[in-house]
Design an enzyme around this catalytic site. Structure first.
Site, PDB file in Angstrom:
ATOM      1  N   CYS A 117       0.820  -1.214   0.000  1.00  0.00           N
ATOM      2  CA  CYS A 117       0.000   0.000   0.000  1.00  0.00           C
ATOM      3  C   CYS A 117       0.850   1.260   0.000  1.00  0.00           C
ATOM      4  CB  CYS A 117      -0.967  -0.003   1.178  1.00  0.00           C
ATOM      5  SG  CYS A 117      -0.283   0.668   2.708  1.00  0.00           S
ATOM      6  N   CYS A 123      -4.309  -1.185   9.732  1.00  0.00           N
ATOM      7  CA  CYS A 123      -3.351  -0.101   9.513  1.00  0.00           C
ATOM      8  C   CYS A 123      -2.914   0.487  10.848  1.00  0.00           C
ATOM      9  CB  CYS A 123      -3.980   0.988   8.644  1.00  0.00           C
ATOM     10  SG  CYS A 123      -2.895   2.400   8.347  1.00  0.00           S
ATOM     11  N   GLN A 137      -1.576  20.340   9.986  1.00  0.00           N
ATOM     12  CA  GLN A 137      -0.631  19.243  10.171  1.00  0.00           C
ATOM     13  C   GLN A 137      -1.372  17.931  10.426  1.00  0.00           C
ATOM     14  OE1 GLN A 137       2.549  19.165   9.732  1.00  0.00           O
ATOM     15  NE2 GLN A 137       3.178  21.311   9.732  1.00  0.00           N
ATOM     16  N   GLU A 141      -1.601  33.457   2.746  1.00  0.00           N
ATOM     17  CA  GLU A 141      -1.911  32.100   2.285  1.00  0.00           C
ATOM     18  C   GLU A 141      -2.818  32.216   1.070  1.00  0.00           C
ATOM     19  OE1 GLU A 141      -2.657  28.421   1.417  1.00  0.00           O
ATOM     20  OE2 GLU A 141      -1.339  28.726   3.160  1.00  0.00           O
ATOM     21  N   CYS A 186       8.602  20.337   4.933  1.00  0.00           N
ATOM     22  CA  CYS A 186       8.083  18.977   5.020  1.00  0.00           C
ATOM     23  C   CYS A 186       8.848  18.050   4.070  1.00  0.00           C
ATOM     24  CB  CYS A 186       6.588  18.933   4.730  1.00  0.00           C
ATOM     25  SG  CYS A 186       6.109  19.584   3.130  1.00  0.00           S
TER      26      CYS A 186
END
Length: 401
Positions: A9, A86, A212, A260, A355
Site C-alpha cells: 500500500c 493499519c 498538520q 496564504e 516537510c
C-alpha cells in the site's frame, strides 16, 4: 505483527524494523541531504494511530472482487488495501471505513472507473481533532450515485465511536482526474469544520484546509519554531494555512502578518485568532509572490481605505524589514522569485519549515548567497513508520556560525 498489506500500500515503509533503527536511518538521511550538518531529530510522540487526516479510495481488492475502500496500492489504479490493520490511523477511522464499504456494497454501488466512466464512488475523506475527538466525514462521488445519503448519514451517526462525528459532507465530482475537488460540496449533517487544540489554542479546520496531519507531532514542531522565532516587533508568516504558527508566536511580537493563497484557510485563520482572543494577527488570502509585491496591510483587511503599506508597517528607525520571517511552503519549496524577494527584505531571522528536506537543501544556498548563515537545523519525526520527516532551519543574517 505486520499488516497484511505491508510493502504494497505504500504507507508504513518502516514497520518491519525497530523505531531506533528507523530514527538512525532518518538521521543519516538528513545529514546526507543537508550537507553533513549535525541535526537534532525529535522522536515522534506516538508511533501509531497518529494521522488526523486520510483520503481513502473506493476500488476493489483484486479482479472480480466486491467493492472495497482503503489505501490505493502501489502501481495500481483500482486496487486498494483495506485499512483494518493499519497502524497509522485510529480505530474510529477504521470503523467508519468498514461501515462505508459495507453500506455502499449493500446498496449496489460501484467505484468510479476512470477509463470506462462507470460507477459513482470515488473517495472518502476523514479528518479529526486528536485532542478534541471531533470528526469530519466527506464522501466524494459522481452524480450517478443512487444510494440514499440520508441512510448513509444515519448509519454513520449510529456507529460506536470514541470520538464524535460533527459534520458529514458530500462532494459531487464528475471529472476524470483521480482527485478530491473542492467543488459542488453539500453539507449533509452538522457543520463543515471541526475544532482542534494545539499548544493551548483552539483552531477551526475545514475539510480542505491545510493542517498538520499529526497533532501531537505538530506541538513538538511548533515548539521548535517558537523557540527559533524569538521575539520582536513584526513577524511574517508566509504560507500560513489556518494561521497556526502565527497565533502561537503572537505573544512574542507586536504584530504578526500571515499570507496564504487558499481563501478558505484565511477565513478560518481570522476566525481562529478572534476565538483565541489574539488581536495582533492579520491574515490575507494572497499568493506569496503577489503578497510580497503589492499587498496592503491593515486590521480591516486589504480593501480598507486606511491601509498601510508593507514599508510603513516594517519601517522603524530607518529600517525596512520584519524581525522574523517564517516560511512553511509546499513540498516543492519556494518559487525562485519569492525566495529572492524574501531574502531581499533583510529580516534578521528567517525560519524555514520544510516537510521535504530536499527542498530546504535546494533553497538554502540562495539565502546563504544573500547574506544569511544557517545557525541551526532541527527535525521532527512527524510521520513515524514512513520515510518522511519535517525539518526546521534557523537562518540569521550576517552572523558567523
Amino acid at each position: 505483527m505486520l499488516c497484511e498489506h505491508f510493502g504494497r500500500c505504500g504507507g508504513c515503509a518502516y514497520s518491519d524494523i525497530s523505531y531506533e533503527e528507523e530514527l538512525a536511518i532518518k538521521q543519516a538521511g538528513l545529514a546526507e541531504t543537508l550537507g553533513g550538518r549535525s541535526i537534532k531529530l525529535h522522536p515522534a510522540p506516538a508511533l501509531q494511530g497518529y494521522r488526523n487526516k486520510m483520503e481513502f479510495s473506493f476500488g476493489d481488492s483484486g479482479a472480480n472482487s466486491p467493492l472495497a475502500l482503503g489505501i490505493r496500492k502501489k502501481r495500481s489504479f483500482y486496487e486498494v488495501a483495506s485499512p483494518e490493520n493499519c497502524v497509522l490511523i485510529c480505530d474510529d477511522f477504521k470503523k467508519i471505513v468498514a461501515f462505508a464499504a459495507e453500506f455502499f456494497h449493500n446498496a449496489g454501488e460501484t467505484f468510479f472507473h476512470r477509463k470506462r466512466h462507470t460507477g459513482a464512488l470515488r473517495h472518502l475523506v476523514l479528518r479529526r481533532g486528536e485532542f478534541t475527538g471531533e470528526i469530519l466525514v466527506m464522501l466524494s462521488a459522481s452524480s450517478a450515485l443512487q444510494a440514499s445519503l440520508d441512510d448513509f448519514v444515519s448509519g454513520l451517526l449510529a456507529l460506536p465511536l470514541e470520538g464524535s462525528i460533527v459534520g458529514i459532507l458530500h462532494a459531487e465530482n464528475d471529472g476524470v482526474a483521480d482527485a478530491v475537488k473542492n467543488e459542488n460540496v453539500k453539507l449533509l449533517h452538522g457543520r463543515d469544520y471541526f475544532f482542534e487544540k494545539i499548544c493551548g489554542l483552539t483552531f477551526k479546520v475545514s475539510v480542505f484546509s491545510f493542517f498538520q496531519t499529526n497533532s501531537r507531532g505538530a506541538e513538538v514542531l511548533y515548539d521548535v519554531v517558537k523557540r527559533f522565532a524569538g521575539a520582536g516587533r513584526v513577524a511574517l508568516d508566509l504560507y500560513c494555512g489556518t494561521g497556526t504558527i502565527a497565533q502561537i508566536i503572537a505573544p512574542a511580537f507586536e504584530r504578526v502578518i500571515g499570507a496564504e493563497i487558499v481563501e478558505e484557510a484565511i477565513i478560518a485563520a481570522r476566525e481562529n485568532a478572534a476565538a483565541n482572543g489574539i488581536a495582533n494577527c492579520d491574515f490575507f488570502a494572497e499568493d506569496t509572490l503577489d503578497f510580497l509585491q503589492k499587498v496592503k496591510i491593515s486590521g480591516e483587511g486589504a480593501e480598507s481605505d486606511n491601509c498601510e503599506s508593507l514599508s510603513e508597517i516594517f519601517e522603524k528607525d530607518g529600517k525596512q524589514n520584519a524581525d522574523c520571517i517564517i516560511l512553511d511552503p509546499p513540498r516543492d519549496g519556494l518559487h525562485p522569485k519569492a525566495l529572492g524577494q524574501i531574502a531581499a527584505l533583510g529580516a534578521p531571522r528567517v525560519i524555514y519549515v520544510a516537510c521535504k528536506p530536499k527542498s530546504l537543501a535546494r533553497d538554502l544556498p540562495a539565502f546563504i548567497e544573500a547574506g544569511y548563515v544557517v545557525k541551526e537545523i532541527e527535525a521532527v519525526d512527524m510521520f513515524p513508520r514512513t520515510p518522511h520527516v519535517e525539518a526546521v532551519a534557523l537562518l540569521e543574517r550576517g552572523q558567523p556560525c
